[in-house]
Design an enzyme around this catalytic site. Sequence first.
Site, PDB file in Angstrom:
ATOM      1  N   THR A   1      23.786   5.497  -4.227  1.00  0.00           N
ATOM      2  CA  THR A   1      22.769   5.120  -5.215  1.00  0.00           C
ATOM      3  C   THR A   1      22.359   6.325  -6.064  1.00  0.00           C
ATOM      4  O   THR A   1      22.230   6.212  -7.282  1.00  0.00           O
ATOM      5  CB  THR A   1      21.549   4.506  -4.495  1.00  0.00           C
ATOM      6  OG1 THR A   1      21.977   3.308  -3.856  1.00  0.00           O
ATOM      7  CG2 THR A   1      20.426   4.189  -5.466  1.00  0.00           C
TER       8      THR A   1
ATOM      9  N   THR B   1      12.001  14.091  -7.881  1.00  0.00           N
ATOM     10  CA  THR B   1      11.031  14.437  -6.830  1.00  0.00           C
ATOM     11  C   THR B   1      10.818  15.941  -6.738  1.00  0.00           C
ATOM     12  O   THR B   1      11.710  16.725  -7.092  1.00  0.00           O
ATOM     13  CB  THR B   1      11.539  13.908  -5.469  1.00  0.00           C
ATOM     14  OG1 THR B   1      10.833  14.549  -4.408  1.00  0.00           O
ATOM     15  CG2 THR B   1      13.020  14.202  -5.258  1.00  0.00           C
ATOM     16  N   ASP B   2       9.676  16.336  -6.209  1.00  0.00           N
ATOM     17  CA  ASP B   2       9.432  17.773  -5.969  1.00  0.00           C
ATOM     18  C   ASP B   2      10.398  18.339  -4.930  1.00  0.00           C
ATOM     19  O   ASP B   2      10.585  19.556  -4.845  1.00  0.00           O
ATOM     20  CB  ASP B   2       7.974  18.039  -5.552  1.00  0.00           C
ATOM     21  CG  ASP B   2       7.522  17.315  -4.278  1.00  0.00           C
ATOM     22  OD1 ASP B   2       8.318  16.531  -3.704  1.00  0.00           O
ATOM     23  OD2 ASP B   2       6.376  17.542  -3.862  1.00  0.00           O
ATOM     24  N   GLU B   3      11.034  17.452  -4.138  1.00  0.00           N
ATOM     25  CA  GLU B   3      11.911  17.946  -3.077  1.00  0.00           C
ATOM     26  C   GLU B   3      13.179  18.601  -3.626  1.00  0.00           C
ATOM     27  O   GLU B   3      13.865  19.318  -2.899  1.00  0.00           O
ATOM     28  CB  GLU B   3      12.246  16.813  -2.099  1.00  0.00           C
ATOM     29  CG  GLU B   3      10.977  16.244  -1.478  1.00  0.00           C
ATOM     30  CD  GLU B   3      11.192  15.416  -0.232  1.00  0.00           C
ATOM     31  OE1 GLU B   3      12.184  15.625   0.462  1.00  0.00           O
ATOM     32  OE2 GLU B   3      10.338  14.556   0.026  1.00  0.00           O
TER      33      GLU B   3
ATOM     34  N   TYR C   1      18.753  13.664   1.237  1.00  0.00           N
ATOM     35  CA  TYR C   1      17.956  12.939   0.228  1.00  0.00           C
ATOM     36  C   TYR C   1      17.744  13.799  -1.007  1.00  0.00           C
ATOM     37  O   TYR C   1      18.033  13.392  -2.136  1.00  0.00           O
ATOM     38  CB  TYR C   1      16.601  12.517   0.816  1.00  0.00           C
ATOM     39  CG  TYR C   1      15.569  12.149  -0.234  1.00  0.00           C
ATOM     40  CD1 TYR C   1      15.733  11.013  -1.024  1.00  0.00           C
ATOM     41  CD2 TYR C   1      14.441  12.952  -0.459  1.00  0.00           C
ATOM     42  CE1 TYR C   1      14.795  10.680  -2.003  1.00  0.00           C
ATOM     43  CE2 TYR C   1      13.504  12.620  -1.426  1.00  0.00           C
ATOM     44  CZ  TYR C   1      13.683  11.483  -2.205  1.00  0.00           C
ATOM     45  OH  TYR C   1      12.770  11.157  -3.176  1.00  0.00           O
TER      46      TYR C   1
ATOM     47  N   ALA D   1      19.278  16.465  -1.955  1.00  0.00           N
ATOM     48  CA  ALA D   1      20.534  16.842  -2.622  1.00  0.00           C
ATOM     49  C   ALA D   1      21.025  15.697  -3.503  1.00  0.00           C
ATOM     50  O   ALA D   1      21.534  15.927  -4.607  1.00  0.00           O
ATOM     51  CB  ALA D   1      21.591  17.209  -1.575  1.00  0.00           C
TER      52      ALA D   1
ATOM     53  N   LYS E   1      19.101  13.479  -4.944  1.00  0.00           N
ATOM     54  CA  LYS E   1      18.198  13.431  -6.096  1.00  0.00           C
ATOM     55  C   LYS E   1      18.539  14.550  -7.086  1.00  0.00           C
ATOM     56  O   LYS E   1      18.561  14.340  -8.295  1.00  0.00           O
ATOM     57  CB  LYS E   1      16.733  13.553  -5.655  1.00  0.00           C
ATOM     58  CG  LYS E   1      16.209  12.418  -4.812  1.00  0.00           C
ATOM     59  CD  LYS E   1      16.241  11.070  -5.498  1.00  0.00           C
ATOM     60  CE  LYS E   1      15.314  10.975  -6.694  1.00  0.00           C
ATOM     61  NZ  LYS E   1      15.341   9.620  -7.301  1.00  0.00           N
TER      62      LYS E   1
HETATM   63  N1  LIG Z   1       7.578   8.070  -2.394  1.00  0.00           N
HETATM   64  C1  LIG Z   1       7.446   9.344  -2.750  1.00  0.00           C
HETATM   65  O1  LIG Z   1       6.678  10.101  -2.142  1.00  0.00           O
HETATM   66  C2  LIG Z   1       8.237   9.872  -3.931  1.00  0.00           C
HETATM   67  C3  LIG Z   1       7.880  11.135  -4.437  1.00  0.00           C
HETATM   68  C4  LIG Z   1       8.587  11.637  -5.525  1.00  0.00           C
HETATM   69  C5  LIG Z   1       9.617  10.884  -6.084  1.00  0.00           C
HETATM   70  N2  LIG Z   1       9.956   9.691  -5.557  1.00  0.00           N
HETATM   71  C6  LIG Z   1      11.042   8.930  -6.195  1.00  0.00           C
HETATM   72  O2  LIG Z   1      10.477   7.764  -6.722  1.00  0.00           O
HETATM   73  C7  LIG Z   1      11.414   6.718  -6.663  1.00  0.00           C
HETATM   74  C8  LIG Z   1      10.813   5.516  -5.961  1.00  0.00           C
HETATM   75  O3  LIG Z   1      10.418   5.886  -4.649  1.00  0.00           O
HETATM   76  P1  LIG Z   1       9.687   4.829  -3.711  1.00  0.00           P
HETATM   77  O4  LIG Z   1       8.924   5.609  -2.731  1.00  0.00           O
HETATM   78  O5  LIG Z   1       9.014   3.811  -4.535  1.00  0.00           O
HETATM   79  O6  LIG Z   1      10.948   4.181  -2.993  1.00  0.00           O
HETATM   80  P2  LIG Z   1      11.135   2.812  -2.231  1.00  0.00           P
HETATM   81  O7  LIG Z   1      12.102   3.112  -1.141  1.00  0.00           O
HETATM   82  O8  LIG Z   1       9.830   2.181  -1.894  1.00  0.00           O
HETATM   83  O9  LIG Z   1      11.816   1.869  -3.308  1.00  0.00           O
HETATM   84  C9  LIG Z   1      13.128   2.046  -3.757  1.00  0.00           C
HETATM   85  C10 LIG Z   1      13.545   0.740  -4.434  1.00  0.00           C
HETATM   86  O10 LIG Z   1      14.864   0.936  -4.958  1.00  0.00           O
HETATM   87  C11 LIG Z   1      15.651  -0.179  -4.615  1.00  0.00           C
HETATM   88  N3  LIG Z   1      17.044   0.257  -4.558  1.00  0.00           N
HETATM   89  C12 LIG Z   1      17.596   1.126  -3.665  1.00  0.00           C
HETATM   90  N4  LIG Z   1      18.911   1.285  -3.944  1.00  0.00           N
HETATM   91  C13 LIG Z   1      19.176   0.521  -5.023  1.00  0.00           C
HETATM   92  C14 LIG Z   1      20.356   0.278  -5.781  1.00  0.00           C
HETATM   93  N5  LIG Z   1      21.523   0.848  -5.463  1.00  0.00           N
HETATM   94  N6  LIG Z   1      20.286  -0.559  -6.849  1.00  0.00           N
HETATM   95  C15 LIG Z   1      19.107  -1.159  -7.158  1.00  0.00           C
HETATM   96  N7  LIG Z   1      17.961  -0.963  -6.469  1.00  0.00           N
HETATM   97  C16 LIG Z   1      17.999  -0.140  -5.407  1.00  0.00           C
HETATM   98  C17 LIG Z   1      15.109  -0.658  -3.278  1.00  0.00           C
HETATM   99  O11 LIG Z   1      15.453  -2.019  -3.011  1.00  0.00           O
HETATM  100  C18 LIG Z   1      13.610  -0.445  -3.477  1.00  0.00           C
HETATM  101  O12 LIG Z   1      12.999  -1.570  -4.077  1.00  0.00           O
HETATM  102  C19 LIG Z   1      12.656   7.265  -5.996  1.00  0.00           C
HETATM  103  O13 LIG Z   1      13.583   7.629  -6.986  1.00  0.00           O
HETATM  104  C20 LIG Z   1      12.147   8.492  -5.265  1.00  0.00           C
HETATM  105  O14 LIG Z   1      13.162   9.455  -5.139  1.00  0.00           O
HETATM  106  C21 LIG Z   1       9.280   9.158  -4.495  1.00  0.00           C
END
Ligand SMILES: NC(=O)c1ccc[n+]([C@@H]2O[C@H](COP(=O)([O-])OP(=O)(O)OC[C@H]3O[C@@H](n4cnc5c(N)ncnc54)[C@H](O)[C@@H]3O)[C@@H](O)[C@H]2O)c1
Length: 372
Positions: A117, A152-154, A176, A178, A180
């Site tokens: 993904t 992400t900050d990661e 994860y 890497a 991103k």
């Molecule tokens: N949660 C955090 O703390 C955080 C912090 C910084 C950045 N992010 C980034 O924000 C984004 C959302 O994070 P989140 O916490 O809402 O994640 P989440 O896991 O709650 O949601 C991810 C969504 O993506 C969908 N998905 C996964 N693979 C897919 C694919 N191949 N095609 C279509 N849909 C797909 C899943 O079904 C899910 O609905 C991510 O890109 C994550 O890297 C998250």
Amino acid sequence: MTDLRPDSAPAIGPGAHLLVTGGAGFIGSELVRQLLARRDGTRVTVLDKLTYAGNRANLAEVEADAGQAARFTFVQGDIADPSIVGPLAAEADAIINVAAETHVDRSILDPEAFLRTGVIGVHVLLEAVRGETERARRGGREHAPRFLQVSTDEVYGEVSEGRSTETDALAPRSPYAAAKASGELLVSAYAITFGLDTVVTRGSNTYGPHQHPEKLIPLFTTNALGGHPLPMYGDGMQIRDWLHVSDHAAGIDFVLRHGVTGEAYNVAGGTELPNREVIGRLLAATGRDWSLVRTVPDRPGHDRRYAMDGSKLAALGWRPRVDFADGLPATVAWYRDNPDWIASAKSGDWDAYYARQYGDRLAAGRAVDRTA
Ligand SMILES: NC(=O)c1ccc[n+]([C@@H]2O[C@H](COP(=O)([O-])OP(=O)(O)OC[C@H]3O[C@@H](n4cnc5c(N)ncnc54)[C@H](O)[C@@H]3O)[C@@H](O)[C@H]2O)c1
């Protein structure tokens, strides 16, 4: 080398048609709620694979509102599938890629889905944007679509001192992070090579309603509410910068509209806390005490601290609004009030995952020395 990127991006304004990938997840669904609540004619199509982390119930609020539902379309599918992505990109004024596999622990158990993904999926989206950009150049559509990659900050890796700024090198340390970082590198390479209109957001650790219970705050909240042990990694002194989900979504929306083509923006929460402190506050909000907490063997390669400098986005006029002191108890209250949502999130492979991730750890766990 010629830089093909546009000097200014087309305005994303009222009536825009936005494609939000991953819109059934935690942050994506909040973004969709905010976009449709504008009631300015914005149309939203969500493309979501509905992995274990995606939940259609996260979108129930917009689907129950006739005015919003009329401007909303849900498509179940994979961002790595060009036959699904192509036609959706053709209709979109902007694509906001929120989709990802997002749990660091699962990326250690099974990294492949993260690459599929986070790398292949991002590549498929970029190819679609590239095709649409070329179509716009030929006069086949008015504007090329803007592409916003949610990162992400990661990607900065562990930050022992100071705060990461957008020009710092990317130094991811988990599969994860890497994946991103790889996605981001593809975005900037496509922007430079093919002249795509792209922006990137790098958000801090996010918390709030609708977050899958595998993540720290909902896991510990739901375990505490149920009277189950809280598995704290190592000494619990890992520091994270906390950002409320409504601020994260608002920051993404702000960068979509005001971000400069080709730039990345930190979306920082401004609340740095060690996990131990967060756990203490969670216990207070759930009416539990430290006897529930077990220190368990740490995650391998666990970064001790992330911290970002948010001044670049602040200079454009954006700041987070939700104070952690208000956001955390409100989040705990949401989980307390939504047992059906928790039950659906803890269905499917949840028990097997939990046993694999925490079974041996909890068996080896110890009570926490609260004076340490
Ligand atoms: N949660 C955090 O703390 C955080 C912090 C910084 C950045 N992010 C980034 O924000 C984004 C959302 O994070 P989140 O916490 O809402 O994640 P989440 O896991 O709650 O949601 C991810 C969504 O993506 C969908 N998905 C996964 N693979 C897919 C694919 N191949 N095609 C279509 N849909 C797909 C899943 O079904 C899910 O609905 C991510 O890109 C994550 O890297 C998250």
